[in-house]
Design an enzyme around this catalytic site. Structure first.
Site, PDB file in Angstrom:
ATOM      1  N   TYR A  95       0.886  -0.961   0.191  1.00  0.00           N
ATOM      2  CA  TYR A  95      -0.274  -0.018  -0.064  1.00  0.00           C
ATOM      3  C   TYR A  95       0.814   1.398  -0.176  1.00  0.00           C
ATOM      4  O   TYR A  95       0.375   2.441  -0.127  1.00  0.00           O
ATOM      5  CB  TYR A  95      -1.324   0.063   0.944  1.00  0.00           C
ATOM      6  CG  TYR A  95      -1.904  -0.870   0.671  1.00  0.00           C
ATOM      7  CD1 TYR A  95      -3.579  -0.613   0.120  1.00  0.00           C
ATOM      8  CD2 TYR A  95      -2.798  -2.216   1.272  1.00  0.00           C
ATOM      9  CE1 TYR A  95      -4.223  -0.928   0.007  1.00  0.00           C
ATOM     10  CE2 TYR A  95      -3.679  -3.436   0.809  1.00  0.00           C
ATOM     11  CZ  TYR A  95      -4.399  -2.523   0.331  1.00  0.00           C
ATOM     12  OH  TYR A  95      -5.040  -3.273  -0.202  1.00  0.00           O
ATOM     13  N   GLU A 137      -9.209  -6.931   4.854  1.00  0.00           N
ATOM     14  CA  GLU A 137      -7.469  -7.814   4.270  1.00  0.00           C
ATOM     15  C   GLU A 137      -7.216  -8.502   5.133  1.00  0.00           C
ATOM     16  O   GLU A 137      -7.088  -9.991   5.408  1.00  0.00           O
ATOM     17  CB  GLU A 137      -6.487  -7.122   3.203  1.00  0.00           C
ATOM     18  CG  GLU A 137      -8.246  -7.119   1.523  1.00  0.00           C
ATOM     19  CD  GLU A 137      -6.956  -6.056   0.342  1.00  0.00           C
ATOM     20  OE1 GLU A 137      -5.794  -6.274   1.390  1.00  0.00           O
ATOM     21  OE2 GLU A 137      -7.378  -5.169  -0.251  1.00  0.00           O
ATOM     22  N   ARG A 206      -4.387 -15.976 -12.522  1.00  0.00           N
ATOM     23  CA  ARG A 206      -6.239 -15.087 -13.636  1.00  0.00           C
ATOM     24  C   ARG A 206      -6.934 -15.622 -12.247  1.00  0.00           C
ATOM     25  O   ARG A 206      -6.941 -16.445 -11.363  1.00  0.00           O
ATOM     26  CB  ARG A 206      -6.244 -16.394 -14.341  1.00  0.00           C
ATOM     27  CG  ARG A 206      -4.738 -16.191 -15.566  1.00  0.00           C
ATOM     28  CD  ARG A 206      -6.643 -14.202 -16.198  1.00  0.00           C
ATOM     29  NE  ARG A 206      -5.246 -14.036 -17.203  1.00  0.00           N
ATOM     30  CZ  ARG A 206      -3.573 -13.154 -17.137  1.00  0.00           C
ATOM     31  NH1 ARG A 206      -3.329 -13.112 -16.052  1.00  0.00           N
ATOM     32  NH2 ARG A 206      -2.671 -12.724 -18.233  1.00  0.00           N
ATOM     33  N   GLN A 207      -7.716 -15.382 -12.563  1.00  0.00           N
ATOM     34  CA  GLN A 207      -9.206 -16.303 -11.081  1.00  0.00           C
ATOM     35  C   GLN A 207     -10.671 -16.742 -12.344  1.00  0.00           C
ATOM     36  O   GLN A 207     -10.290 -15.854 -13.225  1.00  0.00           O
ATOM     37  CB  GLN A 207      -9.718 -14.895 -10.771  1.00  0.00           C
ATOM     38  CG  GLN A 207      -9.461 -14.031  -9.516  1.00  0.00           C
ATOM     39  CD  GLN A 207      -9.100 -13.058  -9.064  1.00  0.00           C
ATOM     40  OE1 GLN A 207      -9.570 -11.960  -9.367  1.00  0.00           O
ATOM     41  NE2 GLN A 207      -8.717 -11.947  -7.317  1.00  0.00           N
ATOM     42  N   PRO A 400     -11.819  -6.120 -13.730  1.00  0.00           N
ATOM     43  CA  PRO A 400     -11.680  -5.502 -13.079  1.00  0.00           C
ATOM     44  C   PRO A 400     -13.198  -5.362 -13.068  1.00  0.00           C
ATOM     45  O   PRO A 400     -14.066  -5.121 -13.931  1.00  0.00           O
ATOM     46  CB  PRO A 400     -10.752  -4.163 -13.568  1.00  0.00           C
ATOM     47  CG  PRO A 400      -9.941  -5.660 -14.195  1.00  0.00           C
ATOM     48  CD  PRO A 400     -10.426  -6.711 -14.308  1.00  0.00           C
TER      49      PRO A 400
END
Length: 405
Positions: A95, A137, A206-207, A400
């Site tokens: 972050y 998260e 990849r999802q 996305p």
């Protein structure tokens, strides 16, 4: 908490973000990958090339600015993105890197308009937003690891079976290589698959939606081969899975994630609408409903080009024969002559509201849909025009998040 002056400054930048948001995020990703090329091992390169990631981030930044005085309003979006981050392995240490490069991109694109006061306000706001993501998260990482059969990071699965479902979709049955228990999941969730492809410099992640009901001794993903065309390059991972990977090979998976899930406590009728490979989470939902909710009315509608690319058709028809509460309908926009001769579909063309109303018996139902973005926009418009309550409309973007408005 942000003070009033900071909030006022952030809100004053909303019109600028509306105009320059995508330019800022495009420059941000250029800077990020130049300064930290190791992050190319996390991000989807295809989404970068197509501009989808830049647009999604620009929309998220804009939403944060609009709601900076009531950040709880964007909590659902935070959770949705956090699911993807947890699945990919985004960590707290990433972050500050993102913040540094985002602020630098704002300065570069806006030039003198990005005063020190504005940059300082955005630095403070980013800190608050980043802390929200990190907190959400952290809980997700802990839950994924501590649940029965759960794990941290990526776990090795061997391919037990590879089944061709249509001309373009193949299913992979995945079993943990360690022989240990398998974590449960909610129908509609996905896993991340991490692959090192020979000749590729970076790891690719990849999802893919889980395409069967939970409770099985395997996970199943059903992957469309993105072979590419004049407007789009071929999908490196999907092509490799289809053409090179074979039973016995090993894939590395993160634990299931995602917030597009079937509400199993709702006892009202449910309508599952899919286009193309968008049927994968719908099959998981359908199989679950057939197994666990025999009294719940299900309408399953799938749109495809034709029967050659229609995956799992026989499976759904068999479920409908065995379960009288399930109705299934097919819509082909380019049916083959064989499709027409055998009358294997219910409508030629596209799903429209009038036809939808003729097949769905009630508006007192929950509606789930998934597919290509134009398809989802059409479904969203139809359901809104029909007067379906926003709370009963559920959808998932592959990749996305975008906008259906």
């Amino acid at each position: 908490m942000l003070n009033k002056n900071t909030i006022d400054i952030i809100k004053s930048t909303v019109p600028v973000l509306e105009v320059h948001g995508t330019a800022i995020t495009k420059r941000f990703y250029e800077r990020l990958f130049t300064n930290h090329p190791e992050l190319l091992n996390i991000f989807n390169h295809a989404n970068q090339k197509q501009g989808r990631q830049q647009t999604a981030l620009a929309n998220a930044v804009y939403a944060a600015a609009v709601n900076i005085d009531k950040l709880e309003a964007i909590l659902p979006v935070v959770k949705q993105i956090a699911h993807k981050h947890r699945s990919l392995g985004v960590l707290p240490e990433h972050y500050p890197i993102v913040g540094e490069n985002l602020l630098a991109a704002i300065k570069e694109v806006l030039g003198d308009a990005a005063t020190e006061e504005i940059l300082q306000a955005w630095a403070e706001a980013y800190g608050v937003i980043a802390d929200a993501f990190i907190g959400v998260e952290a809980e997700m990482y802990e839950q994924a690891e501590r649940q029965a059969g759960g794990w941290a990071g990526y776990r090795a699965f061997h391919i037990a079976k590879k089944i061709k479902e249509s001309d373009v979709i193949t299913s992979f049955y995945l079993v943990p290589q360690d022989g240990q228990a398998l974590a449960g999941f909610e129908p509609g969730q996905y896993v991340s698959v991490k692959m090192d492809i020979p000749g590729e410099r970076n790891t690719h992640i990849r999802q893919y939606s889980l395409s069967d009901a939970p409770g099985k001794p395997y996970y199943r993903i059903s992957v469309k081969e993105e072979s590419g065309d004049l407007n789009r390059t071929a999908g490196k991972v999907s092509v490799y899975l289809h053409e090179q990977v074979k039973p016995g090979d090993v894939l590395w998976l993160s634990a299931p994630a995602g917030d597009f899930t079937l509400n199993q406590k709702d006892t009202r009728p449910v309508v599952l609408i899919s286009g193309g490979v968008g049927l994968t989470p719908m099959i998981s939902m359908l199989n679950t409903l057939a197994e666990t909710a025999p009294d719940r009315q299900v309408t399953f509608i799938h749109a495809a080009q034709n029967g050659n690319v229609h995956a799992m058709k026989e499976h759904v028809e068999e479920l409908a024969r065995k379960n009288p509460q399930v109705s299934a309908y097919w819509v082909y926009n380019q049916p083959t002559e064989q499709d027409r001769t055998n009358q294997t579909f219910h409508k030629e063309g596209y799903i429209d509201l009038e036809w939808l109303q003729s097949k769905v018996p009630t508006t007192e139902a929950s509606f789930y849909f998934c597919g290509p973005v134009p398809f989802m926009k059409a479904m969203n418009r139809a359901l809104q025009t029909w007067g379906i309550a926003a709370a009963d409309i559920h959808y998932e973007f592959f990749g996305p998040a975008g906008s259906l408005e």
